[in-house]
Write a protein that holds these residues in place. Structure first.
Motif, mmCIF file in Angstrom:
data_model
loop_
_atom_site.group_PDB
_atom_site.id
_atom_site.type_symbol
_atom_site.label_atom_id
_atom_site.label_comp_id
_atom_site.label_asym_id
_atom_site.label_seq_id
_atom_site.Cartn_x
_atom_site.Cartn_y
_atom_site.Cartn_z
ATOM 1 N N UNK A 345 0.863 -1.187 0.000
ATOM 2 C CA UNK A 345 0.000 0.000 0.000
ATOM 3 C C UNK A 345 0.895 1.231 0.000
ATOM 4 N N UNK A 346 0.537 2.199 -0.841
ATOM 5 C CA UNK A 346 1.284 3.457 -0.904
ATOM 6 C C UNK A 346 0.328 4.605 -0.631
ATOM 7 N N UNK A 347 0.706 5.468 0.319
ATOM 8 C CA UNK A 347 -0.081 6.662 0.633
ATOM 9 C C UNK A 347 0.796 7.888 0.444
ATOM 10 N N UNK A 348 0.206 8.942 -0.133
ATOM 11 C CA UNK A 348 0.938 10.188 -0.310
ATOM 12 C C UNK A 348 -0.013 11.346 -0.048
ATOM 13 N N UNK A 361 -2.385 -3.667 -1.654
ATOM 14 C CA UNK A 361 -2.275 -3.353 -3.086
ATOM 15 C C UNK A 361 -3.039 -2.103 -3.481
ATOM 16 N N UNK A 362 -2.831 -1.016 -2.748
ATOM 17 C CA UNK A 362 -3.642 0.187 -2.937
ATOM 18 C C UNK A 362 -2.764 1.424 -3.006
ATOM 19 N N UNK A 363 -3.198 2.417 -3.815
ATOM 20 C CA UNK A 363 -2.545 3.725 -3.829
ATOM 21 C C UNK A 363 -3.580 4.799 -3.525
ATOM 22 N N UNK A 364 -3.311 5.588 -2.490
ATOM 23 C CA UNK A 364 -4.142 6.745 -2.167
ATOM 24 C C UNK A 364 -3.258 7.986 -2.171
ATOM 25 N N UNK A 375 -10.848 0.208 2.788
ATOM 26 C CA UNK A 375 -10.473 0.391 1.387
ATOM 27 C C UNK A 375 -10.059 -0.968 0.846
ATOM 28 N N UNK A 376 -10.776 -1.479 -0.146
ATOM 29 C CA UNK A 376 -10.517 -2.813 -0.678
ATOM 30 C C UNK A 376 -9.235 -2.894 -1.486
ATOM 31 N N UNK A 377 -8.778 -4.117 -1.677
ATOM 32 C CA UNK A 377 -7.529 -4.369 -2.401
ATOM 33 C C UNK A 377 -7.603 -3.854 -3.830
#
Length: 453
Positions: A345-348, A361-364, A375-377
């Motif tokens: 997961x990547x958050x910025x 497996x998520x980008x926010x 927040x789903x995959x």
């Protein structure tokens, strides 16, 4: 009495085999000269004079500051010549001479040396070595008084057996220093003006030479090549690790830990192997950090758990939040209490509200997430149109189905749900289900599934 400091930093460092000036090579993520300047400032001198030569402009660019005066040594004719180029700018009563390639010198060592300097005396930092090869030897008389320093290449065989070496670090009155420098000669094996020759001149003028020693010879070790640079790096890191352990941090292996900045710690902290801490990092009580993590310019509140192989940069992690493994938090990320960020997961620039979860497996990016959201995959926020960035806002208790694409700017209301595989391009009302697989459909007042009994 007033104090000014001269730092000699003009050498090219030929044995580094580098176009970078020697003093700009790094220990713990900071240049050697940066370490020396930082230590010098702790002594609150009126001015710090830095003698530069090779790569002078590059050095000056990195250290522009009001308290620094850069002096160019056009020709490198020895340490005495280097000090002589800076002395005309000195106005203080006393001078302390340091070296830009001796990065581990400590404030306490220098303060102890300065305190010994009285009227008609000169302070000299010496070091007792198991192998003094390469060092100037301290010559004492029968009463133990220092009378001279002889450089290695000019020493006799008997003098070479002396194990007390010269570190080059001196503390002395400025006026007699100016006189002694003017009397230096370069009639020696190297053809250079040795700063060490002023010791004999001081003795001849009835000055007492007072000495002090560092706690470790590594503290005054210079780095002339990359092998010595690596040795200093490991010594620095082990010393930093030991200081942290004294403050209540458990390091699984102190030899596999790297600190490249400043750290503030609480108690009962556990750090696994190969963790790198950079910049300014705050770690509160009961934090656990797994192996192979990099944490930079971040705050970890009480009870945070960071699982292995995670990268944290410019983030604030709230109490009892957990991250990873293999998670990446980029600058501007704020995790509130009891949040979960899972693997890949990547958050910025994203805020995650209390008890919200982003599992896999998520980008926010540029996103505000309320409390109790899931927040789903495979979810991504499409926050960039190639020119501008836009925000995605999720209310409280939002459920985002797996493999959703949220095209910003978009607002998803409280307790709303997006169906798996949806591309959401318009705002979603509270308490509704949005399906955006082919054509977005909204069902108002939709009832969420309830747990099976």
């Amino acid at each position: 009495m007033s104090l000014e400091i001269i730092i000699l930093a003009a050498g090219k460092g030929t044995r580094m085999c580098s176009t970078l000036p020697k003093v700009l090579h790094k220990i713990a993520g900071k240049s050697m000269l940066g370490h020396v300047i930082e230590c010098a400032r702790k002594l609150t001198p009126q001015k710090i004079h830095v003698v530069v030569g090779h790569g002078a402009e590059l050095v000056k660019e990195q250290f522009v500051a009001d308290d620094l005066n850069f002096v160019i040594q056009e020709q490198q004719l020895g340490t005495g010549h280097a000090v002589a180029t800076a002395v005309p700018y000195v106005n203080a009563d006393n001078v302390l001479i340091l070296y830009g390639d001796v990065p581990l010198i400590e404030e306490n060592t220098l303060r102890a040396l300065l305190q010994k300097v009285q009227v008609k005396s000169l302070g000299l930092l010496t070091v007792t070595l198991t192998d003094p090869t390469g060092y100037g030897r301290i010559i004492r008389d029968q009463k133990g008084n220092v009378v001279a320093i002889v450089e290695q290449k000019d020493a006799s065989e008997s003098q070479k057996q002396i194990t007390e070496g010269n570190t080059g670090i001196l503390a002395l009155p400025s006026e007699p220093l100016k006189k002694w420098l003017s009397q230096l000669s370069n009639k020696n094996t190297q053809g250079e003006y040795y700063l060490t020759d002023i010791i004999a001149m001081a003795v001849a003028d009835s000055y007492t030479i007072v000495t002090n020693q560092p706690q470790s010879e590594m503290e005054v070790q210079g780095a002339n090549d990359r092998i010595q640079l690596a040795q200093l790096e490991r010594f620095y890191q082990l010393r930093a690790a030991q200081q942290l352990m004294k403050q209540g941090v458990s390091l699984i292996d102190p030899h596999r830990f790297d600190l490249r900045g400043e750290i503030v710690v609480g108690s009962d902290i556990e750090i696994d192997i190969n963790v790198i801490l950079e910049g300014k990092v705050v770690i509160e009580d009961n934090v656990s950090i797994g192996a192979n993590c990099i944490i930079k310019n971040s705050i970890l509140r009480k009870g945070v758990v960071i699982k292995p192989n995670s990268h944290i940069d410019g983030a604030i992690l709230g109490e009892e939040s957990d991250v990873g493994p293999f998670a990446r938090l980029r600058p501007g990320t704020i995790l509130h209490e009891n949040t979960h960020v899972g693997n890949f997961v990547e958050l910025k620039n994203t805020s995650l509200g209390n008890y919200s979860k982003v599992g896999h497996l998520t980008y926010l990016g540029d996103t505000e997430v309320g409390s109790y959201c899931n927040i789903g995959a495979g979810t991504i926020t499409c926050n960039y149109d190639g020119v501008n960035k836009y925000k995605t806002i999720l209310g409280n208790e939002v459920f985002i189905g797996s493999n959703s694409s949220l095209v910003a700017p978009v607002v998803i209301g409280d307790a709303a749900t997006t169906a798996a595989g949806s591309t959401i391009t318009r705002d979603v009302a509270a308490n509704s289900l949005a399906i955006g697989r082919a054509q977005q459909i909204q069902k108002d007042n939709w009832q969420k599934p309830k747990p099976n009994k």
